[in-house]
Design a protein around this motif. Structure first.
Motif, mmCIF file in Angstrom:
data_model
loop_
_atom_site.group_PDB
_atom_site.id
_atom_site.type_symbol
_atom_site.label_atom_id
_atom_site.label_comp_id
_atom_site.label_asym_id
_atom_site.label_seq_id
_atom_site.Cartn_x
_atom_site.Cartn_y
_atom_site.Cartn_z
ATOM 1 N N GLU A 126 4.451 7.490 -0.665
ATOM 2 C CA GLU A 126 4.390 7.615 0.780
ATOM 3 C C GLU A 126 5.744 7.359 1.435
ATOM 4 O OE1 GLU A 126 2.702 5.465 -1.024
ATOM 5 O OE2 GLU A 126 3.128 3.460 -0.343
ATOM 6 N N ALA B 194 4.559 13.847 -7.814
ATOM 7 C CA ALA B 194 4.053 12.477 -7.750
ATOM 8 C C ALA B 194 3.862 11.868 -9.133
ATOM 9 C CB ALA B 194 2.734 12.446 -6.985
ATOM 10 N N ARG C 260 -1.258 11.676 -2.370
ATOM 11 C CA ARG C 260 -1.576 10.258 -2.535
ATOM 12 C C ARG C 260 -2.923 10.067 -3.227
ATOM 13 N NH1 ARG C 260 -0.393 9.667 2.842
ATOM 14 N NH2 ARG C 260 1.844 9.616 3.092
#
Length: 163
Positions: free
Chosen positions: A148, A106, A130
């Protein structure tokens, strides 16, 4: 695997399809089996999450068409750049089994490729990642802007003639 090829060599290989098919190329990388690489190829790259982060910083910077200066634990560059600027975006995803590799996916890559996870585990992993996404104001170079929508998953299969 990051233990058998430098980020510069990987960027050069990944940039070629972007010239042939602008915006349609993608690259999946993983840490691989470091011990095998050390034995077979004689590489002595440190076994750490920092090594993966260094690799992502250099690789993704080069594929974004930037000149990259980076001093890392395993990989370093001084004003490295590709000879030809990549055409379009080459999306780079990181194979991630554990939560720490998922977080690296991420923060240093365009997303994660999860394997060997149940659907429930995958949903938990995505939610956890997230939560750890840095804000773009703190990390403007962050690659994964819409995590996402950027996860992928796979599961090994074997086809047989058995009914």
């Amino acid at each position: 695997a990051i233990y058998t090829r430098s980020p510069m060599a990987t960027a050069m290989h990944a940039a070629t399809p972007s010239v042939l098919a602008p915006g349609r190329g993608g690259l999946g990388i993983g840490s691989g089996h470091a011990n095998s690489a050390r034995e077979a190829f004689g590489f002595h790259t440190p076994l750490s999450l920092r090594t993966v982060a260094d690799y992502g910083t250099i690789l993704c910077g080069l594929l974004d068409g930037r000149s990259v200066t980076h001093s890392g634990e395993a990989f370093s560059t001084i004003e490295a750049f590709l000879g030809a600027e990549p055409v379009g975006k080459t999306r780079v995803v990181l194979a991630a089994l554990g939560p720490k590799m998922s977080e690296l996916a991420a923060t240093h890559f365009d997303g994660a490729h999860w394997n060997w996870l149940t659907a429930e585990s995958m949903a938990q992993r995505a939610a956890s990642v997230r939560e750890h996404l840095p804000s773009s104001s703190l990390h403007p170079q962050r690659r994964c802007r819409r995590f996402e929508n950027r996860g992928s998953a796979g599961s090994p299969t074997c086809s047989t003639l058995d009914q």
